[in-house]
Design an enzyme around this catalytic site. Structure first.
Site, mmCIF file in Angstrom:
data_model
loop_
_atom_site.group_PDB
_atom_site.id
_atom_site.type_symbol
_atom_site.label_atom_id
_atom_site.label_comp_id
_atom_site.label_asym_id
_atom_site.label_seq_id
_atom_site.Cartn_x
_atom_site.Cartn_y
_atom_site.Cartn_z
ATOM 1 C CD GLN A 149 11.697 0.894 -5.768
ATOM 2 O OE1 GLN A 149 11.203 1.582 -4.883
ATOM 3 N NE2 GLN A 149 10.958 0.263 -6.670
ATOM 4 N N GLY A 152 0.789 -1.225 0.000
ATOM 5 C CA GLY A 152 0.000 0.000 0.000
ATOM 6 C C GLY A 152 0.821 1.275 0.000
ATOM 7 C CE LYS A 153 6.440 -0.110 -1.824
ATOM 8 N NZ LYS A 153 5.770 -1.433 -1.805
ATOM 9 C CB SER A 154 1.224 3.652 -4.863
ATOM 10 O OG SER A 154 2.479 3.285 -5.396
ATOM 11 C CB CYS A 182 4.135 -14.316 3.280
ATOM 12 S SG CYS A 182 4.721 -15.710 2.299
ATOM 13 C CD GLU A 216 7.527 2.049 -7.814
ATOM 14 O OE1 GLU A 216 8.466 1.313 -7.452
ATOM 15 O OE2 GLU A 216 6.345 1.672 -7.798
#
EC number: 2.7.1.21
Length: 186
Positions: free
Chosen positions: A87, A14-16, A142, A85
């Protein structure tokens, strides 16, 4: 005092979605923000931050040549910088965001993956882990029910991939968020 934030997680955490919510909160209160996403990530179209839940909005694109210092120090009245994004940032770009927070009082909130499909840090993530004033791990699970901390690349037969380029853009058909145990046993 402004800070540099790194909010990281495995895929599908749920980062975005969180980034879009933060942008909405700032703007709803009359503050101006600038959103950036990696030029290399074209899964949902160029220059778009998209949540798997559906919400999306346009964003400026960054690549290795983007000079955040030059872009943002001249932008009076800016309340916050939001980067999806993260990274894919370079170490120099993270240093520039750190300077913007501490010298120019401009908060930067970066969202991204911590590690690649081999469990190795991305350059931008490594710099953010070292320089961010606040680190926030966002959580997802997971398939086995444990906390997912790894991003496992899979092939067309759903088998774990262990070699290849660090950057290969893909979605659920190409990657799975897994716990350390499932990552090791796959």
């Amino acid at each position: 005092m402004a800070k540099l934030f790194f909010r990281y997680a495995a895929m599908n955490a749920g980062k975005s979605t969180a980034l879009l919510q933060v942008a909405h909160n700032y703007e709803e209160r009359g503050h101006r923000v600038r959103l950036f996403t990696a030029e290399v990530d074209d899964r949902y179209g160029r220059g778009m931050i998209t949540s798997r839940l559906g919400p999306q909005r346009p964003a400026e694109e960054f690549n290795g040549a983007t000079d955040f210092r030059a872009l943002l120090t001249v932008d009076a009245g800016l309340a916050c910088v939001l980067i999806d994004e993260a990274q894919f940032l370079t170490s120099a770009q993270v240093w520039a965001l750190h300077e913007l927070a501490h010298v120019h009082d401009l908060p930067s909130i970066c969202y991204g993956l911590r590690t690649d499909f081999r469990g190795e840090l991305f350059p931008g993530s490594a710099a953010l882990l070292g320089l961010a004033d606040e680190l926030d791990e966002m959580k997802t699970i997971c398939e086995c029910g444990r906390k997912a901390t790894m991003n496992m690349r899979i092939d067309a037969r759903n088998q774990k991939v262990t070699e290849g380029a660090q950057i290969e853009i893909g979605d659920n058909a190409r990657y799975r968020a897994v716990c350390g145990r499932c990552f090791r046993l796959a």
